[in-house]
Enzyme design. Structure first.
Site, PDB file in Angstrom:
ATOM      1  N   ASP A 191       0.883  -1.170   0.000  1.00 36.86           N
ATOM      2  CA  ASP A 191       0.000   0.000   0.000  1.00 36.86           C
ATOM      3  C   ASP A 191       0.923   1.223   0.000  1.00 36.86           C
ATOM      4  O   ASP A 191       1.734   1.381   0.921  1.00 36.86           O
ATOM      5  CB  ASP A 191      -0.848  -0.068   1.281  1.00 36.86           C
ATOM      6  CG  ASP A 191      -1.711   1.151   1.484  1.00 36.86           C
ATOM      7  OD1 ASP A 191      -1.542   2.159   0.771  1.00 36.86           O
ATOM      8  OD2 ASP A 191      -2.563   1.102   2.394  1.00 36.86           O
ATOM      9  N   ASP A 212      -5.917   7.113  -4.954  1.00 36.96           N
ATOM     10  CA  ASP A 212      -6.246   8.510  -4.625  1.00 36.96           C
ATOM     11  C   ASP A 212      -7.045   8.575  -3.309  1.00 36.96           C
ATOM     12  O   ASP A 212      -6.720   9.354  -2.398  1.00 36.96           O
ATOM     13  CB  ASP A 212      -7.074   9.072  -5.791  1.00 36.96           C
ATOM     14  CG  ASP A 212      -7.202  10.579  -5.786  1.00 36.96           C
ATOM     15  OD1 ASP A 212      -6.511  11.230  -4.990  1.00 36.96           O
ATOM     16  OD2 ASP A 212      -8.002  11.098  -6.586  1.00 36.96           O
ATOM     17  N   THR A 238      -3.900   2.048 -14.268  1.00 36.02           N
ATOM     18  CA  THR A 238      -4.215   0.628 -14.504  1.00 36.02           C
ATOM     19  C   THR A 238      -5.354   0.098 -13.646  1.00 36.02           C
ATOM     20  O   THR A 238      -5.628  -1.104 -13.660  1.00 36.02           O
ATOM     21  CB  THR A 238      -2.977  -0.274 -14.288  1.00 36.02           C
ATOM     22  OG1 THR A 238      -2.630  -0.270 -12.893  1.00 36.02           O
ATOM     23  CG2 THR A 238      -1.805   0.183 -15.117  1.00 36.02           C
ATOM     24  N   TYR A 261      -9.048   3.512 -14.472  1.00 38.79           N
ATOM     25  CA  TYR A 261      -8.878   4.058 -15.826  1.00 38.79           C
ATOM     26  C   TYR A 261      -8.538   2.990 -16.878  1.00 38.79           C
ATOM     27  O   TYR A 261      -8.407   3.315 -18.071  1.00 38.79           O
ATOM     28  CB  TYR A 261      -7.834   5.175 -15.832  1.00 38.79           C
ATOM     29  CG  TYR A 261      -8.346   6.497 -15.274  1.00 38.79           C
ATOM     30  CD1 TYR A 261      -9.677   6.667 -14.889  1.00 38.79           C
ATOM     31  CD2 TYR A 261      -7.501   7.592 -15.141  1.00 38.79           C
ATOM     32  CE1 TYR A 261     -10.134   7.878 -14.385  1.00 38.79           C
ATOM     33  CE2 TYR A 261      -7.966   8.809 -14.636  1.00 38.79           C
ATOM     34  CZ  TYR A 261      -9.276   8.947 -14.267  1.00 38.79           C
ATOM     35  OH  TYR A 261      -9.729  10.149 -13.770  1.00 38.79           O
TER      36      TYR A 261
HETATM   37  N1  AR6 Z   1      -1.407   1.641  -2.869  1.00 41.58           N
HETATM   38  C1  AR6 Z   1      -0.812   1.369  -4.058  1.00 41.58           C
HETATM   39  N2  AR6 Z   1      -1.499   1.097  -5.194  1.00 41.58           N
HETATM   40  C2  AR6 Z   1      -2.849   1.086  -5.109  1.00 41.58           C
HETATM   41  C3  AR6 Z   1      -3.554   1.362  -3.904  1.00 41.58           C
HETATM   42  C4  AR6 Z   1      -2.767   1.648  -2.749  1.00 41.58           C
HETATM   43  N3  AR6 Z   1      -3.319   1.933  -1.575  1.00 41.58           N
HETATM   44  N4  AR6 Z   1      -4.892   1.273  -4.152  1.00 41.58           N
HETATM   45  C5  AR6 Z   1      -5.012   0.944  -5.464  1.00 41.58           C
HETATM   46  N5  AR6 Z   1      -3.792   0.818  -6.041  1.00 41.58           N
HETATM   47  P1  AR6 Z   1      -6.509   3.552  -9.454  1.00 41.58           P
HETATM   48  P2  AR6 Z   1      -6.341   5.024 -12.008  1.00 41.58           P
HETATM   49  C6  AR6 Z   1      -3.422   0.492  -7.430  1.00 41.58           C
HETATM   50  O1  AR6 Z   1      -7.859   3.042  -9.767  1.00 41.58           O
HETATM   51  O2  AR6 Z   1      -6.557   3.773 -12.772  1.00 41.58           O
HETATM   52  C7  AR6 Z   1      -9.507   7.476  -8.694  1.00 41.58           C
HETATM   53  O3  AR6 Z   1     -10.886   7.528  -8.389  1.00 41.58           O
HETATM   54  C8  AR6 Z   1      -4.432  -0.245  -8.281  1.00 41.58           C
HETATM   55  O4  AR6 Z   1      -4.348  -1.648  -8.052  1.00 41.58           O
HETATM   56  O5  AR6 Z   1      -6.216   4.010  -8.086  1.00 41.58           O
HETATM   57  O6  AR6 Z   1      -5.213   5.918 -12.442  1.00 41.58           O
HETATM   58  C9  AR6 Z   1      -8.961   8.833  -9.129  1.00 41.58           C
HETATM   59  O7  AR6 Z   1      -9.565   9.892  -8.424  1.00 41.58           O
HETATM   60  C10 AR6 Z   1      -3.949   0.124  -9.673  1.00 41.58           C
HETATM   61  O8  AR6 Z   1      -2.930  -0.778 -10.102  1.00 41.58           O
HETATM   62  O9  AR6 Z   1      -6.085   4.789 -10.432  1.00 41.58           O
HETATM   63  C11 AR6 Z   1      -9.302   8.845 -10.572  1.00 41.58           C
HETATM   64  O10 AR6 Z   1     -10.630   9.251 -10.790  1.00 41.58           O
HETATM   65  C12 AR6 Z   1      -3.305   1.498  -9.515  1.00 41.58           C
HETATM   66  O11 AR6 Z   1      -3.203   1.711  -8.107  1.00 41.58           O
HETATM   67  C13 AR6 Z   1      -9.138   7.414 -11.009  1.00 41.58           C
HETATM   68  O12 AR6 Z   1      -9.325   6.634  -9.814  1.00 41.58           O
HETATM   69  C14 AR6 Z   1      -4.111   2.624 -10.123  1.00 41.58           C
HETATM   70  O13 AR6 Z   1      -5.494   2.393  -9.861  1.00 41.58           O
HETATM   71  C15 AR6 Z   1      -7.744   7.124 -11.515  1.00 41.58           C
HETATM   72  O14 AR6 Z   1      -7.700   5.819 -12.026  1.00 41.58           O
END
Ligand code: AR6
Length: 171
Positions: free
Chosen positions: A9, A33, A121, A124
């Site tokens: 995390d 986020d 990933t 989005y």
């Molecule tokens: N620590 C590390 N990686 C994480 C964590 C964590 N705590 N939680 C999730 N991931 P995403 P996006 C990973 O959906 O695709 C939000 O609502 C997850 O497994 O967080 O860029 C924003 O506000 C994945 O591999 O971001 C935007 O609206 C990676 O983080 C939207 O999501 C990115 O997943 C952005 O979407």
């Protein structure tokens, strides 16, 4: 510059700056986020709002920096990844820009150790294998890469962790 790949995390990682996969509003959301804003506390949102007041939304591929509130890191660099749409909207270039602009901001703020999540990933839907290749290549091609002591790829899900490990092994 050392590249580290861990499964964790990102809110627990002790580095100068962690990168957030934000959205253009900078006001928080789900995924990584949501975790960063929840654990970091209100100071991060307040600073994001100040940035919005100054410059408006953050464009896809761009990055902004705030402090990190209650997190172990000193800073959060918020970057906005592209929403995957069958690859027709310059998504690859925009994802590359996320890494480049985050690294540039890091250098400007004396950040020597930085941790990236797998931007775009999750919600989005950017294809994970392509995103991993872009992340590695962009960091390796960054002109100032030796400024950094350590760049950490923080994978959360098993699939990304395996892809990053394989990419590193097969280089
Ligand atoms: N620590 C590390 N990686 C994480 C964590 C964590 N705590 N939680 C999730 N991931 P995403 P996006 C990973 O959906 O695709 C939000 O609502 C997850 O497994 O967080 O860029 C924003 O506000 C994945 O591999 O971001 C935007 O609206 C990676 O983080 C939207 O999501 C990115 O997943 C952005 O979407």
């Amino acid at each position: 510059m050392k590249i580290e790949i861990i499964q964790a995390d990102i809110t627990t990682v002790q580095v100068d700056a962690i990168v957030n996969a934000a959205n253009t509003s900078l006001l928080g959301g789900g995924g990584v986020d949501g975790a960063i804003h929840r654990k970091g506390g209100k100071v991060i949102l307040d600073e994001c709002m100040t940035i919005r007041d100054r410059q408006g939304n953050c464009k896809t591929g761009n990055a902004v920096i705030t402090t990190a509130g209650n997190l172990p890191a000193k800073y959060v660099i918020h970057t906005v990844g592209p929403v995957w749409n069958v690859g027709n909207n310059k998504e690859e270039q925009l994802l590359e820009n996320c890494y480049i602009n985050s690294l540039k901001l890091a250098v400007e703020n004396n950040v020597k150790t930085i941790a990236f999540p797998n931007i775009s990933t999750g919600i989005y839907h950017f294809p994970k294998k392509r995103a991993a290749a872009i992340a590695f290549q962009t960091i390796q091609n960054f002109p100032n890469k030796d400024y950094f002591d350590k760049i950490v790829f923080v994978c959360f899900d098993d699939e990304n962790f395996q892809l990053y490990k394989n990419y590193q092994t097969n280089q």
